[in-house]
Motif scaffolding. Structure first.
Motif, PDB file in Angstrom:
ATOM      1  N   ASN A  20       0.827  -1.218   0.000  1.00  0.00           N
ATOM      2  CA  ASN A  20       0.000   0.000   0.000  1.00  0.00           C
ATOM      3  C   ASN A  20       0.852   1.255   0.000  1.00  0.00           C
ATOM      4  O   ASN A  20       0.655   2.137   0.830  1.00  0.00           O
ATOM      5  N   PHE A  21       1.785   1.303  -0.874  1.00  0.00           N
ATOM      6  CA  PHE A  21       2.674   2.476  -0.907  1.00  0.00           C
ATOM      7  C   PHE A  21       1.876   3.713  -1.316  1.00  0.00           C
ATOM      8  O   PHE A  21       1.168   3.699  -2.344  1.00  0.00           O
ATOM      9  N   ALA A  22       1.961   4.754  -0.506  1.00  0.00           N
ATOM     10  CA  ALA A  22       1.152   5.960  -0.731  1.00  0.00           C
ATOM     11  C   ALA A  22       1.792   6.828  -1.804  1.00  0.00           C
ATOM     12  O   ALA A  22       2.431   7.843  -1.508  1.00  0.00           O
ATOM     13  N   GLN A  23       1.579   6.409  -3.069  1.00  0.00           N
ATOM     14  CA  GLN A  23       2.219   7.115  -4.186  1.00  0.00           C
ATOM     15  C   GLN A  23       1.828   8.585  -4.275  1.00  0.00           C
ATOM     16  O   GLN A  23       2.620   9.429  -4.679  1.00  0.00           O
ATOM     17  N   GLU A  24       0.569   8.839  -3.878  1.00  0.00           N
ATOM     18  CA  GLU A  24       0.097  10.229  -4.000  1.00  0.00           C
ATOM     19  C   GLU A  24       0.700  11.118  -2.922  1.00  0.00           C
ATOM     20  O   GLU A  24       0.709  12.340  -3.043  1.00  0.00           O
ATOM     21  N   LEU A  25       1.248  10.501  -1.864  1.00  0.00           N
ATOM     22  CA  LEU A  25       1.799  11.303  -0.761  1.00  0.00           C
ATOM     23  C   LEU A  25       3.327  11.312  -0.741  1.00  0.00           C
ATOM     24  O   LEU A  25       3.945  12.299  -0.331  1.00  0.00           O
ATOM     25  N   ILE A  26       3.928  10.180  -1.097  1.00  0.00           N
ATOM     26  CA  ILE A  26       5.397  10.101  -1.051  1.00  0.00           C
ATOM     27  C   ILE A  26       5.916   9.951  -2.474  1.00  0.00           C
ATOM     28  O   ILE A  26       5.540   9.024  -3.194  1.00  0.00           O
ATOM     29  N   GLU A  27       6.772  10.864  -2.846  1.00  0.00           N
ATOM     30  CA  GLU A  27       7.260  10.859  -4.227  1.00  0.00           C
ATOM     31  C   GLU A  27       8.790  10.834  -4.218  1.00  0.00           C
ATOM     32  O   GLU A  27       9.431  11.699  -3.603  1.00  0.00           O
ATOM     33  N   TYR A  28       9.368   9.809  -4.843  1.00  0.00           N
ATOM     34  CA  TYR A  28      10.822   9.748  -4.967  1.00  0.00           C
ATOM     35  C   TYR A  28      11.184  10.350  -6.317  1.00  0.00           C
ATOM     36  O   TYR A  28      10.785   9.830  -7.363  1.00  0.00           O
ATOM     37  N   LEU A  29      11.946  11.404  -6.301  1.00  0.00           N
ATOM     38  CA  LEU A  29      12.283  12.074  -7.563  1.00  0.00           C
ATOM     39  C   LEU A  29      13.358  11.287  -8.326  1.00  0.00           C
ATOM     40  O   LEU A  29      14.136  10.550  -7.712  1.00  0.00           O
ATOM     41  N   PRO A  30      13.396  11.465  -9.666  1.00  0.00           N
ATOM     42  CA  PRO A  30      14.320  10.645 -10.476  1.00  0.00           C
ATOM     43  C   PRO A  30      15.796  10.845 -10.134  1.00  0.00           C
ATOM     44  O   PRO A  30      16.617  10.014 -10.470  1.00  0.00           O
ATOM     45  N   ASP A  31      16.156  11.950  -9.450  1.00  0.00           N
ATOM     46  CA  ASP A  31      17.572  12.141  -9.101  1.00  0.00           C
ATOM     47  C   ASP A  31      18.057  11.130  -8.075  1.00  0.00           C
ATOM     48  O   ASP A  31      19.244  11.042  -7.774  1.00  0.00           O
ATOM     49  N   GLY A  32      17.122  10.333  -7.516  1.00  0.00           N
ATOM     50  CA  GLY A  32      17.513   9.295  -6.560  1.00  0.00           C
ATOM     51  C   GLY A  32      17.911   9.864  -5.207  1.00  0.00           C
ATOM     52  O   GLY A  32      18.430   9.138  -4.345  1.00  0.00           O
ATOM     53  N   SER A  54       3.138  20.573   0.756  1.00  0.00           N
ATOM     54  CA  SER A  54       4.235  19.741   0.231  1.00  0.00           C
ATOM     55  C   SER A  54       5.565  20.136   0.842  1.00  0.00           C
ATOM     56  O   SER A  54       5.813  21.304   1.124  1.00  0.00           O
ATOM     57  N   TRP A  55       6.373  19.139   1.052  1.00  0.00           N
ATOM     58  CA  TRP A  55       7.731  19.346   1.549  1.00  0.00           C
ATOM     59  C   TRP A  55       8.692  18.560   0.671  1.00  0.00           C
ATOM     60  O   TRP A  55       8.341  17.492   0.168  1.00  0.00           O
ATOM     61  N   SER A  56       9.852  19.097   0.530  1.00  0.00           N
ATOM     62  CA  SER A  56      10.834  18.394  -0.275  1.00  0.00           C
ATOM     63  C   SER A  56      12.121  18.213   0.542  1.00  0.00           C
ATOM     64  O   SER A  56      12.575  19.156   1.201  1.00  0.00           O
ATOM     65  N   PHE A  57      12.659  17.027   0.544  1.00  0.00           N
ATOM     66  CA  PHE A  57      13.881  16.747   1.307  1.00  0.00           C
ATOM     67  C   PHE A  57      14.937  16.201   0.358  1.00  0.00           C
ATOM     68  O   PHE A  57      14.710  15.185  -0.303  1.00  0.00           O
ATOM     69  N   ARG A  58      16.080  16.884   0.301  1.00  0.00           N
ATOM     70  CA  ARG A  58      17.154  16.395  -0.565  1.00  0.00           C
ATOM     71  C   ARG A  58      18.213  15.743   0.319  1.00  0.00           C
ATOM     72  O   ARG A  58      18.796  16.391   1.185  1.00  0.00           O
ATOM     73  N   LEU A  59      18.421  14.454   0.117  1.00  0.00           N
ATOM     74  CA  LEU A  59      19.354  13.710   0.962  1.00  0.00           C
ATOM     75  C   LEU A  59      20.426  13.073   0.074  1.00  0.00           C
ATOM     76  O   LEU A  59      20.647  13.529  -1.043  1.00  0.00           O
ATOM     77  N   ASP A  60      21.090  12.037   0.582  1.00  0.00           N
ATOM     78  CA  ASP A  60      22.171  11.448  -0.233  1.00  0.00           C
ATOM     79  C   ASP A  60      21.737  10.218  -1.009  1.00  0.00           C
ATOM     80  O   ASP A  60      22.495   9.705  -1.829  1.00  0.00           O
ATOM     81  N   GLY A  61      20.556   9.731  -0.731  1.00  0.00           N
ATOM     82  CA  GLY A  61      20.123   8.566  -1.483  1.00  0.00           C
ATOM     83  C   GLY A  61      18.806   8.027  -0.955  1.00  0.00           C
ATOM     84  O   GLY A  61      18.444   8.266   0.203  1.00  0.00           O
ATOM     85  N   VAL A  62      18.103   7.334  -1.818  1.00  0.00           N
ATOM     86  CA  VAL A  62      16.842   6.712  -1.430  1.00  0.00           C
ATOM     87  C   VAL A  62      16.985   5.214  -1.654  1.00  0.00           C
ATOM     88  O   VAL A  62      17.362   4.774  -2.745  1.00  0.00           O
ATOM     89  N   LEU A  63      16.742   4.455  -0.605  1.00  0.00           N
ATOM     90  CA  LEU A  63      16.839   3.001  -0.720  1.00  0.00           C
ATOM     91  C   LEU A  63      15.410   2.462  -0.719  1.00  0.00           C
ATOM     92  O   LEU A  63      14.805   2.249   0.328  1.00  0.00           O
ATOM     93  N   TYR A 322       7.978   4.252   6.832  1.00  0.00           N
ATOM     94  CA  TYR A 322       6.906   3.429   6.277  1.00  0.00           C
ATOM     95  C   TYR A 322       6.465   4.064   4.961  1.00  0.00           C
ATOM     96  O   TYR A 322       6.574   5.271   4.782  1.00  0.00           O
ATOM     97  N   GLY A 323       5.906   3.255   4.087  1.00  0.00           N
ATOM     98  CA  GLY A 323       5.402   3.822   2.834  1.00  0.00           C
ATOM     99  C   GLY A 323       3.901   4.095   2.877  1.00  0.00           C
ATOM    100  O   GLY A 323       3.333   4.613   1.932  1.00  0.00           O
ATOM    101  N   GLU A 324       3.255   3.726   3.989  1.00  0.00           N
ATOM    102  CA  GLU A 324       1.797   3.826   4.045  1.00  0.00           C
ATOM    103  C   GLU A 324       1.325   5.241   4.383  1.00  0.00           C
ATOM    104  O   GLU A 324       1.979   5.955   5.144  1.00  0.00           O
TER     105      GLU A 324
END
Ligand code: ADP
Ligand code: MG
Length: 485
Positions: A20-32, A54-63, A322-324
């Motif tokens: 049940n990944f909440a695609q409409e709420l959590i978005e991983y941008l293509p930059d990874g 909306s909030w945007s967080f730029r980190l070092d990677g998304v696993l 969590y992705g929910e």
């Protein structure tokens, strides 16, 4: 993979797989590297409001949907290899209960492929120790649990463990700014297998303690530390390097609703909230370069992690989420913590030490060589009629008086004895000063002395002595005065 001085703590996001990944709420941008969170206004407050924030967080990677092997490669390997070179390293998992911290750090113990960062790190340490045969490594493990501000040694049950001393366990400051835990047992390990046995024993004690004391293991912080020391086998060097590799599984970060919690749960929640909010405060202070005080000593957790958060340490944080949709608030708060952590700077340096015993041996050898050299110099000095002996008080008085009279102009004839005293005094001072200067001034003295001898045979003794005094003047006279003042 060692962080450059001044670079920031590495922060990666790992989301627990879900159907049940909440695609409409959590978005991983293509930059990874970027996570955007879109949250509807809180409908629980009875306001019908479909507005999105909306909030945007730029980190070092998304696993996201990645294997344990890849997680280790991107999170753990660099820190482990750094620790073998003498850099302190910390891998830390943060996030709400059930988000996958223990899965990331320890993994599924019954499934080899799903083993986590800790067993893989231990495997890599011993693999490298075997490969690097030009170095002698010694590896020790300690396993600390912090529960409700109490320090627990998870390896205290290991046979031969000395047990906690009368003062109990405590975080203590070490010379040089580091910290250690007094009373925490350190276990020498020589193989991956022995290290894994200790890990399992510690995990077992964590579970047993949780049942016996009716405590919830997800509400305690756990720090497994690999203490590494390495010495070169090829260089007979007094220098050696040490490092601490901290593998940290933090307590669940969710804020328990204040109402409804009571007794044990309330107490746990209070301690967790306290330690994690002090952790955030410490991180905010670390991230702010203008602050020179970081409140590490407020809780056991921050105090124990004092030398493991940025600073002289390679630090990597995994923020487990969590992705929910139902967990979006906690996810947001985890991401906020993660982005604050990302502002903490690191200046990793190798922890190099000098072995006092080897250093004494090295210095003894050097003294022996210097003595031999000195005896050669003595022979030469004797031949020139000089001595290393310090001047007697009468001699010093005589030199002072002659120098003064000579400088005032009331004396134009300087006797040979005085000249030799000046020379020997300069010579002596050179021995007192460092060897480099000794060589330099000695060369000048020898050169000048021959000049004087030549001058004596041609232009008569007074002229020669005056020329010697002029040549040596600034050095010799100043030194004599310095010595006698
Ligand atoms: P935490 O330590 O944060 O409380 P756990 O690591 O115990 O959470 O994870 C809770 C459950 O979810 C465990 O059963 C764990 O195996 C599972 N889990 C967590 N993350 C993953 C993942 N990335 N892949 C597969 N299972 C996971
Ligand atoms: Mg856990």
């Amino acid at each position: 993979m060692i962080a450059h001085p001044g670079s920031e703590v590495r922060v990666l996001i790992r989301s627990r797989p879900t159907a049940n990944f909440a695609q409409e709420l959590i978005e991983y941008l293509p930059d990874g590297q970027t996570v955007s969170v879109h949250q509807r206004k809180d409908s629980r407050k009875g306001v019908v409001n479909n507005q999105l924030s909306s909030w945007s967080f730029r980190l070092d990677g998304v696993l996201h949907d990645v294997s344990q092997e890849e997680v280790y490669g991107r999170v753990g390997r660099g820190v482990v290899l750094g620790a073998l070179e003498g850099y302190n390293g910390t891998v830390m998992c943060f996030g709400q209960t059930g988000a996958g911290k223990t899965y990331t750090m320890t993994g599924a113990t019954e499934n080899y492929k799903q083993r986590g960062i800790i067993p893989r790190a231990l495997q890599e340490v011993f693999h490298e120790v075997e490969q690097r045969s030009d170095h002698a490594f010694s590896v020790h493990l300690s396993f600390l649990e912090i529960y409700n501000e109490t320090l627990v040694d998870l390896l205290a049950s290991v046979r031969g463990c000395p047990g906690v001393g009368p003062g109990g366990m405590a975080v203590v400051e070490e010379a040089g700014g580091g910290v250690s835990v007094r009373g925490l047992s350190l276990h020498p390990v020589h193989s991956e297998e022995a290290a894994l046995n200790l890990l399992f024993e510690g995990e077992m004690n964590r579970i047993i303690g949780a049942h016996a004391l009716n405590k919830n293991s997800s509400r305690s912080h756990c720090i497994l530390t690999v203490h590494i020391e390495s010495r070169s086998r090829t260089l007979s060097d007094a220098k050696y390097v040490t490092s601490k590799l901290n593998l940290v599984d933090l307590a669940g970060s969710e804020r328990l609703g204040k109402t409804g919690s009571e007794g044990q749960v309330l107490k746990e929640a209070m301690y967790i909230n306290k330690s994690l909010s002090f952790l955030e405060q410490a991180i905010l202070a670390l991230a702010d370069r203008r602050r020179d005080h970081v409140p590490f000593r407020q809780t056991k957790l921050t105090h124990a992690l004092k030398d493991s958060l940025g600073g002289n340490c390679n630090t990597v944080l995994v923020a487990n989420i969590y992705g929910e949709a139902s967990q979006i608030e906690e996810t947001l708060s985890t991401l906020r913590f993660a982005s604050r952590m990302k502002c903490v700077q690191m200046d990793p340096v190798v922890n190099e030490h000098t072995d006092p015993v080897l250093q004494v041996r090295k210095l003894e050898k050097e003294i022996q060589l210097l003595k031999q050299e000195l005896s050669i110099h003595n022979t030469l000095a004797n031949r020139m009629g000089m001595s290393y002996d310090t001047l007697s008080e009468t001699q010093v008085a005589e030199i002072q008086s002659q120098v003064r009279r000579y400088l005032e102009g009331s004396l134009d004839e300087i006797n040979d004895q005085f000249m030799l005293l000046v020379l020997s005094s300069v010579w002596h001072m050179c021995c007192v000063l460092n060897r480099q200067q000794e060589q330099k001034v000695k060369a000048q003295l020898c050169q000048n002395y021959t000049l004087v001898e030549k001058a004596q045979s041609t232009a008569g003794s007074t002229a020669a002595k005056v020329s010697l005094c002029l040549m040596l003047g600034p050095v010799a006279i100043k030194m004599v005065l310095l010595q006698t003042s």
